[in-house]
Design an enzyme around this catalytic site. Structure first.
Site, PDB file in Angstrom:
ATOM      1  N   GLY A  35       1.132  24.823  45.603  1.00 23.02           N
ATOM      2  CA  GLY A  35       0.583  25.180  46.900  1.00 23.02           C
ATOM      3  C   GLY A  35      -0.923  25.299  46.864  1.00 23.02           C
ATOM      4  N   HIS A  38      -5.248  21.177  48.556  1.00 20.75           N
ATOM      5  CA  HIS A  38      -6.551  20.652  48.930  1.00 20.75           C
ATOM      6  C   HIS A  38      -6.462  19.130  48.964  1.00 20.75           C
ATOM      7  CE1 HIS A  38      -6.930  19.748  44.664  1.00 20.75           C
ATOM      8  NE2 HIS A  38      -6.776  21.029  44.372  1.00 20.75           N
ATOM      9  N   HIS A  41      -4.541  17.276  46.197  1.00 20.80           N
ATOM     10  CA  HIS A  41      -3.086  17.226  46.338  1.00 20.80           C
ATOM     11  C   HIS A  41      -2.666  16.187  47.388  1.00 20.80           C
ATOM     12  CE1 HIS A  41      -3.568  21.575  45.012  1.00 20.80           C
ATOM     13  NE2 HIS A  41      -2.681  21.131  44.138  1.00 20.80           N
ATOM     14  N   ASP A 154      -5.455  17.748  35.338  1.00 20.74           N
ATOM     15  CA  ASP A 154      -4.775  18.450  34.243  1.00 20.74           C
ATOM     16  C   ASP A 154      -4.264  17.406  33.261  1.00 20.74           C
ATOM     17  OD1 ASP A 154      -4.903  21.279  35.223  1.00 20.74           O
ATOM     18  OD2 ASP A 154      -3.831  20.385  36.900  1.00 20.74           O
TER      19      ASP A 154
END
Length: 285
Positions: A35, A38, A41, A154
C-alpha cells in the site's frame, strides 16, 4: 475510470474471481504491494497489464518482514486512497487481506532462502527475507497468477523472489519493474514521505553520487576504491550513515572483484530516520 477498484479480503473470494477469469481463458497478473501507493507502484500495474488481461493488486503490510524497532506500526496505511489511485490504472481487483487471513491461528511455516538472502539487507535486517519469501509465496499460491511483478528498486528482494520461485517450481513468471525516480533522480519510495525538506534535498544527491561511481569504475578505478569514495561522498553530502555501497553480479549478488561483466551497484544510506535504497546497472562495452 472513476471511483475505486473493487476489493476482496479473503483467499476464497480472491480465488473465485481468478478462477472465473481463467475459465474465460484470460491471463492474470499480480502486483504485490504494502500500500501507500505512489507512481512507482502504478507503473508496475501499467507494465504488467501489457502481458495479462486482468490485474490483481494486493495490499498487505506484512508484519513478518519488519524487524524490532522498524516502522511497522507507523507504516502508512491508505487503502481508500490507494484504491482511488488504482482506478486510474488497468487494475481489475484489489486483494486486501487482514493479518488473521494471512497468518491464521497456528501458522507455523517459514520460507527461507539461503545464500542470496544472507548478505546486504539480509545481514542488516535478520529475518527480513524470511518474511518476504513467506508472504510472497503465500500471495502467489493464493492468487495463482500467470505473471507477478516486483520493482527493481528492491533489487535484492527481486533476486530472492526469483530464486525461491525457481527452487519451489511455483508456476508463475516473475517480471522486474523499472525503478521509477522523482524529478531529481531519487528512487520513488513510500518512505520518502518521512523526509523533511532539508533531508529531502540531501536525498536527491544519492543517485548523483552513484552515477559518479559508475563513471569512475567505467574509467578504470578499482571497484573497492570507487565504493569507498562513493561512501565518503554520501557522508560528506549529509547522509548520517552508509550501510553499504557494493558492485555486484546482478543475478547472484556476489561482490565483484573486477568489472568483467555487466554489473549492478546496490546501495543503502541513512538520512534522518530513513534508510534509502538505490541501485543502478553498470554496462560494459
Amino acid at each position: 475510470m472513476s471511483g475505486t477498484v473493487p476489493v476482496v479480503r479473503s483467499v476464497d473470494a480472491l480465488r473465485e474471481q481468478v478462477f472465473a477469469w481463467k475459465a474465460e481463458g484470460l491471463r492474470v497478473g499480480l502486483v504485490p504491494t504494502m500500500g501507500a501507493l505512489h507512481h512507482g507502484h502504478l507503473s508496475l500495474v501499467d507494465a504488467i497489464a501489457t502481458k495479462v488481461d486482468r490485474v490483481v493488486v494486493s495490499i498487505f503490510v506484512n508484519p513478518t518482514q519488519f524487524g524490532e524497532g522498524e516502522d511497522f506500526d507507523t507504516y502508512p496505511r491508505t487503502e481508500e486512497e490507494d484504491r482511488k489511485k488504482l482506478a486510474t490504472t488497468p487494475a481489475s481487483l484489489v486483494y486486501a487481506p487482514n493479518a488473521s487471513e494471512m497468518y491464521p491461528t497456528g501458522f507455523a511455516t517459514k520460507v527461507s532462502v539461503g545464500g542470496i538472502s544472507d548478505r546486504f539487507e539480509g545481514a542488516l535486517r535478520p529475518g527480513h527475507f524470511d518474511g518476504v519469501a513467506t508472504v510472497v509465496s503465500k500471495l502467489l499460491l493464493q492468487c495463482l497468477p500467470d505473471v507477478a511483478i516486483f520493482g527493481e528498486k528492491d533489487f535484492q528482494q527481486l533476486a530472492v523472489i526469483r530464486r525461491f520461485v525457481a527452487d519451489l517450481n511455483i508456476p508463475v513468471e516473475i517480471m522486474g519493474g523499472t525503478l521509477i525516480r522523482e524529478e531529481d533522480g531519487l528512487a520513488a519510495s513510500s518512505r520518502n514521505a518521512y523526509l523533511n525538506a532539508e533531508e529531502r534535498q540531501v536525498a536527491g544527491l544519492f543517485n548523483v553520487i552513484l552515477k559518479g561511481l559508475i563513471a569512475a569504475v567505467s574509467s578504470g578505478t578499482a571497484l573497492r576504491q570507487a565504493e569507498e569514495d562513493a561512501s565518503n561522498r554520501l557522508l560528506a553530502a549529509g547522509f548520517k550513515a552508509v550501510d553499504y555501497v557494493s558492485v555486484v553480479d546482478p543475478d547472484s549478488l556476489d561482490v565483484l572483484e573486477r568489472l568483467d561483466r555487466p554489473a549492478r551497484v546496490i546501495a543503502v544510506a541513512r538520512i534522518g530516520s530513513v534508510r534509502l535504497l538505490d541501485n543502478m546497472a553498470i554496462d560494459i562495452d
